[in-house]
Structures are given as C-alpha cells and as structure tokens.
Design a protein around this motif. Structure first.
Motif, PDB file in Angstrom:
ATOM      1  N   GLY A 241       0.793  -1.221   0.000  1.00 36.82           N
ATOM      2  CA  GLY A 241       0.000   0.000   0.000  1.00 36.82           C
ATOM      3  C   GLY A 241       0.822   1.265   0.000  1.00 36.82           C
ATOM      4  O   GLY A 241       0.277   2.358   0.163  1.00 36.82           O
ATOM      5  N   ASP A 242       2.142   1.158  -0.209  1.00 42.44           N
ATOM      6  CA  ASP A 242       3.014   2.333  -0.307  1.00 42.44           C
ATOM      7  C   ASP A 242       3.094   2.735  -1.781  1.00 42.44           C
ATOM      8  O   ASP A 242       4.086   2.521  -2.467  1.00 42.44           O
ATOM      9  CB  ASP A 242       4.398   1.997   0.249  1.00 42.44           C
ATOM     10  N   TYR A 243       2.019   3.350  -2.257  1.00 44.89           N
ATOM     11  CA  TYR A 243       1.865   3.588  -3.689  1.00 44.89           C
ATOM     12  C   TYR A 243       2.839   4.634  -4.222  1.00 44.89           C
ATOM     13  O   TYR A 243       3.376   4.483  -5.327  1.00 44.89           O
ATOM     14  CB  TYR A 243       0.424   4.009  -3.982  1.00 44.89           C
ATOM     15  N   ALA A 244       3.083   5.675  -3.462  1.00 42.24           N
ATOM     16  CA  ALA A 244       3.949   6.751  -3.957  1.00 42.24           C
ATOM     17  C   ALA A 244       5.357   6.226  -4.232  1.00 42.24           C
ATOM     18  O   ALA A 244       5.945   6.515  -5.291  1.00 42.24           O
ATOM     19  CB  ALA A 244       3.980   7.900  -2.956  1.00 42.24           C
ATOM     20  N   ASN A 245       5.904   5.461  -3.312  1.00 44.42           N
ATOM     21  CA  ASN A 245       7.261   4.948  -3.500  1.00 44.42           C
ATOM     22  C   ASN A 245       7.315   3.849  -4.553  1.00 44.42           C
ATOM     23  O   ASN A 245       8.327   3.697  -5.241  1.00 44.42           O
ATOM     24  CB  ASN A 245       7.832   4.468  -2.168  1.00 44.42           C
ATOM     25  N   ALA A 246       6.244   3.083  -4.689  1.00 44.08           N
ATOM     26  CA  ALA A 246       6.184   2.096  -5.771  1.00 44.08           C
ATOM     27  C   ALA A 246       6.263   2.794  -7.123  1.00 44.08           C
ATOM     28  O   ALA A 246       6.989   2.355  -8.026  1.00 44.08           O
ATOM     29  CB  ALA A 246       4.907   1.274  -5.670  1.00 44.08           C
ATOM     30  N   ALA A 247       5.538   3.892  -7.271  1.00 51.35           N
ATOM     31  CA  ALA A 247       5.541   4.630  -8.531  1.00 51.35           C
ATOM     32  C   ALA A 247       6.923   5.221  -8.820  1.00 51.35           C
ATOM     33  O   ALA A 247       7.394   5.197  -9.963  1.00 51.35           O
ATOM     34  CB  ALA A 247       4.487   5.741  -8.487  1.00 51.35           C
ATOM     35  N   ILE A 248       7.593   5.744  -7.798  1.00 45.99           N
ATOM     36  CA  ILE A 248       8.926   6.326  -7.978  1.00 45.99           C
ATOM     37  C   ILE A 248       9.905   5.274  -8.496  1.00 45.99           C
ATOM     38  O   ILE A 248      10.700   5.537  -9.411  1.00 45.99           O
ATOM     39  CB  ILE A 248       9.421   6.939  -6.659  1.00 45.99           C
ATOM     40  N   LEU A 249       9.860   4.079  -7.936  1.00 40.95           N
ATOM     41  CA  LEU A 249      10.753   3.007  -8.381  1.00 40.95           C
ATOM     42  C   LEU A 249      10.490   2.637  -9.835  1.00 40.95           C
ATOM     43  O   LEU A 249      11.421   2.430 -10.616  1.00 40.95           O
ATOM     44  CB  LEU A 249      10.586   1.782  -7.494  1.00 40.95           C
TER      45      LEU A 249
END
Length: 498
Positions: A241-249
């Motif tokens: 559920g850590d969507y922001a950091n998933a998108a950055i990667l």
C-alpha cells in the motif's frame, strides 16, 4: 532432530542443494547422507560459492524441488477461476483450490509448496552465512563476494514474498498473520512464532535494498540483478500500500533501464523463440527461471491440460469492454491469441511456454517483465494521487499501444482517454494486467484480493464478483499445512478459518 550439517550435491547438475528437512523418526547422530559435504567446509572458494548460488537458483525448476514447481505457479490461477483443474487433478486438494476451500490436513502439493519455498530460503541462508565468512582474497573477481551475497538476498526476498502472499495476510500490513521469516540457516529443530505482516515486509525490503545497492547490473536474465530488485520492491510496495514509493521506483526503472531493460516492440516477440536460446535474452525480462535439459521449468506441462487448463471464463473476461464517455473500449484484441484451444483436454493452453508435448527446455518462467513495471506505475500513481495522473494514463496506454491499440476516439481496442474516471481506470488496469500477464505466476488472483481489500472486504469490488465461490476472505490464502504445524509443536499459528 539433530543438527542439519550437510550440503547435498546433485550428481547431474553439480549444483549444491541445502538440507532443510529431516526424518522426524530417524536418529541422525551418525548418519551421513550420500553425495554430501560437511556444511562448514563445503563453501570455501569462489567456485564453491558460485555452485551454491546455482543451487539456490535451481529451486524453481521442476526437478529441483520435486512437485512444488510448477504446481505453485498454477494454483492461484485455479483459485481465480480463470483456469480449471487438469484432467487428472480431481483429488480433494485441487477441488479445494477450485472451490476456494483449500484443505489444511492431508494436502500434498500445499506441503510441497510451503517446504519448497523454505528450501529456497534455507539455501540462500547457508550461502549468505558461509560466503560472509570467506576472506575477500578467495575471490578472483573484485567485488564478486558482495555481488553473490546481494543475489542471494534478492532470492531470499523473493522466497519470503512468495510465501507471504500465498500463506499470509499480505493485504493487511497490521495483521499478525505474516509468515515465519528466516534469515539464518536451519541447524536444529527450534521453531519460532510467525512474524507479523509488517515485520515480513520489513525483512523483504531490507534484502531488496541490499540487492539494489550491490547486485550486478546484469549477468544474464537467468540471474537476479539491480533492476529486478527495484521491480520486485515496487511490486512489494504496491501490495503493502506504499503507492507513492512504488511509482517512484517504476519511473526510475523505465528512465534508466537502457537497452537491457525495455519493452519488446511487439507482445508476441517475448514468447516466440521456443526453439532457441534467444528466449533467454529478451529485453522485456527483468529476471526469469530458465528451463534446461533434465531440469525443466515445467510450465508447458503445467498448462497442457494435465495440471490445469485455461478456462473460457478467462477468454470471456479479456474480451469484455467498458464505456468511457461515448466510447466502448475493449480490454484486449490481440493478446488472446496466446491462448490456444486444447482439443485433447478442453479449455486452452498458452503459447507463452513450450507446447504440451515438449515441456521445459526452451522456456522462461517470468518472475517479472517490464510490462508489469508499467502497469504497477499506472495503478500506484493513480492510487497515490487519488486521480488518473498523466503518468498513470501514459503507462497503461504504452502497454496497450504495444498490443495494437489505436487512438481514433472511436470504439474497439483503443487507448484510454483522459476523461476516464478513477474507478474506471483502476478497473482498466486490472483487466490490462489480466490480458498482459496471465499464466505468469498468478498475479491476477492477488490483484483480485488487493482490489477487494482496498474497498474493505465485501464493501465495493468483491473477489466473488469474478469467482462466485470466493466468499470467505480468510480462504483467499492457503492454510499452513497442519502436518508442518504439528511437527513444530504447534508454535506456528494457523490462518483463520482453517
């Protein structure tokens, strides 16, 4: 149970297999298994370290951890209803998967999957412990010691992640029902309680961060690497559920992948080279397990109708459509051709792997492809911002254009317009992953669970909207085999409802 002090050597493959289990009724004080080396001296050089690493990679092959693979790869597709049991799989365990009521006691394959994944983890743990003790001077290639340890930690993270999403409540970071995280080799019979989901995620991410920092850029697509570690971490963060950091990667992978990590220009090119080793060099693949003579991956056999067949339900699903404004946009047009009528067993088989008569040698099991990176970006960016961002829309449409979608503003296999609502967009991503990634490890089943949990189980989208028998969220994951719990003096707590 006595100390497990041997490393087994496979005579054919020369790969080291690490001992992970024992006969509970047999005294091992004076027993030395055949074809074994003392564990304290087995890994004493760069060559032996490389062999042990090869043994860890080999876990995913059909002939390395017997019967765990490829069954592990197809069980989740059966639970989703997009695949059916094969012609001979009529026993209670397979029926349990198909009816979303898995059995906890007397299972065969569930036990093998559970032990097979811990086999992988234990192989990496022995490797990490022994290689860490070696002097740097043992390694002729500068930095190779650090790389071996990083590769092993990526594999350990993958094993823990596969266990978490199969046997743990991966969707709820506050749940006590994670898995037993093992970061040291098994040397005695001591069992500790299972970790929480949050603790499990922390262990997985720590290993992946080590891989991102120190793994090779690329040895071969048959081995883990920095980019795969980033991609797997993005998937893990999406589940967490850590969507922001998933998108950055995902953005980082797409921007920096270069020629080694990029989308193939056409969808079919990824899977077409079953008659040559070219299939193992695709730029699309982040990491895969390759079939080899005598140690096949087994996926072709897994979907040949014997273990499983792809159902008409799947074909119907990706042939569907949604209405966005004045457009009726179909989910898929061309990728359905990868799934071919099985006239012998009924249903369909997939041409993503070698055909049913010659399984294994020239095929990859795709642990992750670049297409998934784009689709994680699409979902994660939208969820992180609670809106259909331009990067989210571009990501999904890049995959659709690669599959043949047009942008005319009309009906049919079209790109999605900027007028699409957030709810529609998230549905579109789920179907896009279904069309693009099906029969590659069960991702579509876990998407169903995640989407259901995001609304609160049973409150919005429900897994049962797709699979009518999937009514009990507790049984979206498999039970820990009762026999394993009993053997550990019931220290490990069983999943609810089992």
């Amino acid at each position: 149970m006595k100390n497990l002090k041997y490393i087994y050597i496979g005579l054919v493959s020369a790969a080291m297999l690490i001992a992970v289990s024992c006969q509970l009724t047999e005294d091992l004080d004076n027993y030395k298994p055949p074809y074994a080396l003392e564990v304290d001296t087995a890994i004493n050089s760069q060559l032996s370290a490389e062999l042990a690493l090869t043994g860890a990679y080999s876990t995913f092959r059909q002939q390395s951890s017997p019967q765990a693979f490829p069954t592990f790869y197809v069980v989740h597709d059966i639970m989703s209803g997009y695949s059916n049991n094969g012609s001979v799989r009529t026993g209670s365990e397979y029926v349990g998967w198909a009816t979303n009521n898995p059995i906890a006691t007397g299972s065969r394959y569930t036990k093998l999957i559970y032990s097979g994944l811990y086999d992988l983890i234990n192989r990496t743990n022995w490797l990490i412990e022994k290689v860490s003790q070696l002097d740097n001077k043992v390694f002729t290639n500068p930095g190779r010691k650090t790389e071996i340890l990083a590769e092993a930690k990526i594999l350990r993270a993958l094993g823990h992640f596969y266990l978490l999403r199969t046997f743990g409540q991966f969707y709820d970071v506050n749940s006590e029902y994670g898995i037993l995280v093992r970061t040291a080799p098994v040397k005695n019979s001591k069992i500790t309680p299972r970790n929480t989901v949050a603790e499990t995620y922390t262990a997985i991410i720590e290993d992946l961060d080590e891989g991102i920092a120190n793994a090779p850029d690329l040895r071969s697509k048959k081995y883990t690497n920095k980019t795969f570690a980033k991609g797997l971490k993005a998937r893990v963060l999406l589940y967490k559920g850590d969507y922001a950091n998933a998108a950055i990667l995902c953005e980082d992978i797409i921007a920096k992948g270069g020629s080694n990590f990029k989308l193939e220009p056409t969808y079919g090119a990824i899977f077409d080279e079953h008659d040559s080793d070219a299939i193992f060099t695709s730029s699309e693949v982040l990491f895969g397990t390759a079939g080899e003579s005598g140690a096949e991956v087994g996926m072709g056999a897994g979907y040949d109708g014997y273990d499983a067949t792809i159902s008409q339900v799947y074909k119907n699903a990706i042939a569907g459509s949604m209405t966005v404004g004045s457009q009726t946009i179909t989910y898929d047009a061309s990728r359905t051709s990868a799934f071919v009528r099985n006239f012998t067993y009924g249903g369909f088989y997939t041409t993503k792997y070698t055909n049913e008569s010659t399984p294994g040698t020239k095929e990859f099991f795709y642990h992750m492809r670049m297409a998934e990176v784009y689709l994680i970006l699409a979902e994660a960016s939208a969820r992180a911002n609670n809106a259909v961002t331009p990067q989210a829309l571009q990501a999904i449409n890049t995959i659709r254009i690669r599959a043949g979608a047009t942008t005319t503003g009309g009906n049919g296999f079209e790109t999605y317009p900027s007028t699409i609502t957030l709810a529609q967009f998230l549905t579109a991503v789920r179907y896009e992953k279904l069309a693009e990634l099906y029969a590659e490890g069960g991702e579509s089943w876990f998407d169903l669970i995640r989407y259901d949990y995001a609304d609160g189980f049973g409150k919005g989208f429900k897994v049962s909207d797709v699979k009518a028998s999937a009514l009990n969220p507790d049984k979206f994951i498999l039970p820990i085999p009762t026999e394993s719990i009993d053997a550990g003096n019931r220290v490990i707590k069983q999943n609810p409802s089992y």
